[in-house]
Write an enzyme that holds these catalytic residues in place. Structure first.
Site, PDB file in Angstrom:
ATOM      1  N   GLU A  51      37.897  59.905  28.950  1.00 29.62           N
ATOM      2  CA  GLU A  51      38.349  59.926  27.216  1.00 29.62           C
ATOM      3  C   GLU A  51      37.075  58.342  27.258  1.00 29.62           C
ATOM      4  OE1 GLU A  51      42.468  61.365  27.554  1.00 29.62           O
ATOM      5  OE2 GLU A  51      42.293  58.382  27.488  1.00 29.62           O
ATOM      6  N   VAL A  52      37.577  57.992  25.108  1.00 23.70           N
ATOM      7  CA  VAL A  52      36.029  57.593  24.835  1.00 23.70           C
ATOM      8  C   VAL A  52      37.166  56.679  23.379  1.00 23.70           C
ATOM      9  CG1 VAL A  52      34.085  56.283  23.451  1.00 23.70           C
ATOM     10  CG2 VAL A  52      33.832  58.292  25.906  1.00 23.70           C
ATOM     11  N   LYS A  54      36.155  53.279  27.920  1.00 22.30           N
ATOM     12  CA  LYS A  54      35.924  54.547  28.109  1.00 22.30           C
ATOM     13  C   LYS A  54      35.901  54.347  29.794  1.00 22.30           C
ATOM     14  CE  LYS A  54      31.885  57.871  30.001  1.00 22.30           C
ATOM     15  NZ  LYS A  54      29.744  57.297  29.819  1.00 22.30           N
ATOM     16  N   ASP A  64      19.708  62.598  30.941  1.00 19.96           N
ATOM     17  CA  ASP A  64      20.039  63.660  30.530  1.00 19.96           C
ATOM     18  C   ASP A  64      20.075  63.911  29.050  1.00 19.96           C
ATOM     19  OD1 ASP A  64      22.211  65.729  29.631  1.00 19.96           O
ATOM     20  OD2 ASP A  64      24.007  64.691  30.234  1.00 19.96           O
TER      21      ASP A  64
END
Length: 427
Positions: free
Chosen positions: A25-26, A41, A134
């Site tokens: 999760e952030v 994070k 990415d």
């Protein structure tokens, strides 16, 4: 996590997480010690294991090593209730995926400005042999100042360093379908040109409002990537200048050798197109901005007359050990021509440079530091040499463990130097 909960009795999380990701999760949070807004994070507790912990720590270290204004700063790393967390600079802005959705079509000049900024991050990444792997619209944000930040180094690798080149979590995706380069799909080696492919796909999306490859299924998308010619943005948006249409097409070439040679070469194409940027209401501020003012002055600093960005960057990457070999030769020459202090300084500079690239744990770092210390001992600076040896010993024990051959070699040096001092005192 719950609203108001504190990590390390310091970072107070806000009311709701900004996002849920595959591995965590952030959360927005406040650093109560320094009184500033940050991002926390966290790894997901439901999938926490040794491999995930290693990957998360790896992401934190790689992000922290890439010092560039276009990469969020990493402030802290730790563990809370069995979950690892990373504290980072909070970015106020919009990710490029949302920007495309809300402001399609984007002005070509803004696409060039965004692409040039991502290119500058990739130039810095190449200098430390880092490959992001990415690059895509959702992994970059546009701030209200107009600055771009490249995010999420969870898949990043460092070319030639196995500690940072493997994803050990089984079942992990090695990129994002439609944006990852064909060599990623096929499991072949990656390098800086892999990120150029992702940049090309991102530019296509920014120019046209749609991904370059968007089949009905991931399998169909991959098939198009591997079997068809890269699309041209001008086919969907005729006003796209030929120079940027050709660039995007080349960036998404099937084979890495057919892509532009470097991010610096891409920057040189895009930068001249980023002129007279129009307003983007609600996204980029039209008020006087301190960051823009600062960047404008940095942009006025002249480059050396002989500077050629593309050639120097390419040469350094193609033969990254050339500068090291030359510096080693200079140090040896200084020592043999009667300038041991200058030689010791050269060895220390080599050690510092190597440590910044590969970390203090790299074996060559200890070797360079030992060479400098021996020179100080040879000219009679025994106290200085011993102090440096003891400091190096503690560093290597922390890195390698007490039984490592490097640690044993340093202990032998200390014993010899100490015994030499005793012999002199007896005489």
């Amino acid at each position: 996590m719950v609203a108001g909960e504190r990590l390390k009795d310091r970072y107070a999380v806000d009311h709701l997480p900004l996002s849920h990701q595959g591995m965590g999760e952030v959360w927005p949070a406040r650093d109560t010690v320094l009184d500033r807004q940050v991002i926390v994070k966290l790894t997901a507790s439901s999938v926490m294991d040794a491999a995930l912990a290693k990957r998360f720590r790896r992401e934190a270290r790689l992000t922290a090593r890439l010092a560039h204004p276009g990469v969020p700063a990493v402030y802290d790393f730790g563990q809370h209730k069995g979950r690892f967390y990373m504290v980072m600079q909070r970015i106020e802005g919009i990710d490029l995926a949302d920007l495309i959705a809300e402001h399609d079509p984007l002005p070509v000049s803004w696409v060039a400005a965004i692409g040039a900024q991502i290119s500058s991050v990739l130039i810095a990444a190449r200098q430390i042999r880092l490959v992001h792997r990415d690059i895509k619209p959702s992994n970059a944000m546009l701030e209200r100042s107009g600055a771009v930040k490249v995010l999420d180094f969870g898949l990043a690798a460092i070319h030639g360093d196995d500690r940072y080149s493997r994803i050990t979590q089984s079942g992990d995706s090695l990129g994002t379908v439609g944006y990852m380069a064909p060599e990623q799909i096929e499991g072949s080696p990656t390098d800086h040109r892999t990120d150029l492919y992702g940049l090309g796909a991102t530019l296509f999306d920014l120019l046209t409002g749609r991904p370059p490859f968007d089949g009905p299924t991931p399998t169909a998308t991959v098939w198009h990537q591997l079997q068809t010619s890269p699309p041209r943005p001008a086919a969907l948006r005729p006003e796209v200048p030929a120079v940027i249409d050709d660039l995007v097409h080349a960036l998404m070439a099937r084979h890495p050798q057919d892509r532009p040679p470097s991010a610096a070469a891409v920057y040189e194409v895009l930068a001249p197109l980023a002129r007279n940027l129009p307003p983007i209401p609600g996204v980029v501020s039209d008020q006087p901005d301190a960051i823009r003012a600062y960047a404008a002055m940095v942009g006025q600093v002249p480059l050396p007359a002989h500077h050629e960005t593309r050639d120097s960057t390419t040469a350094e990457y193609d033969d990254p050990d050339l500068a090291t070999r030359q510096a080693e030769a200079r140090a040896q020459q200084l020592a043999t021509t009667g300038n041991p202090r200058a030689a010791a300084r050269q060895w220390r500079e080599l050690a510092d440079r190597r440590a910044s690239q590969f970390g203090e744990q790299d074996a060559a770092v200890a070797d360079y530091r030992l060479r400098a210390i021996r020179l100080h001992a040879e000219i009679g600076e025994h106290s200085r040499a011993l102090r440096q040896l003891h400091s190096l010993l503690q560093d290597r024990i922390a890195v390698d463990g007490a039984g490592h051959p490097t640690v044993q070699a340093i202990q032998d040096e200390i014993a010899k130097l100490t015994q030499g001092g005793l012999d002199r005192s007896e005489r």
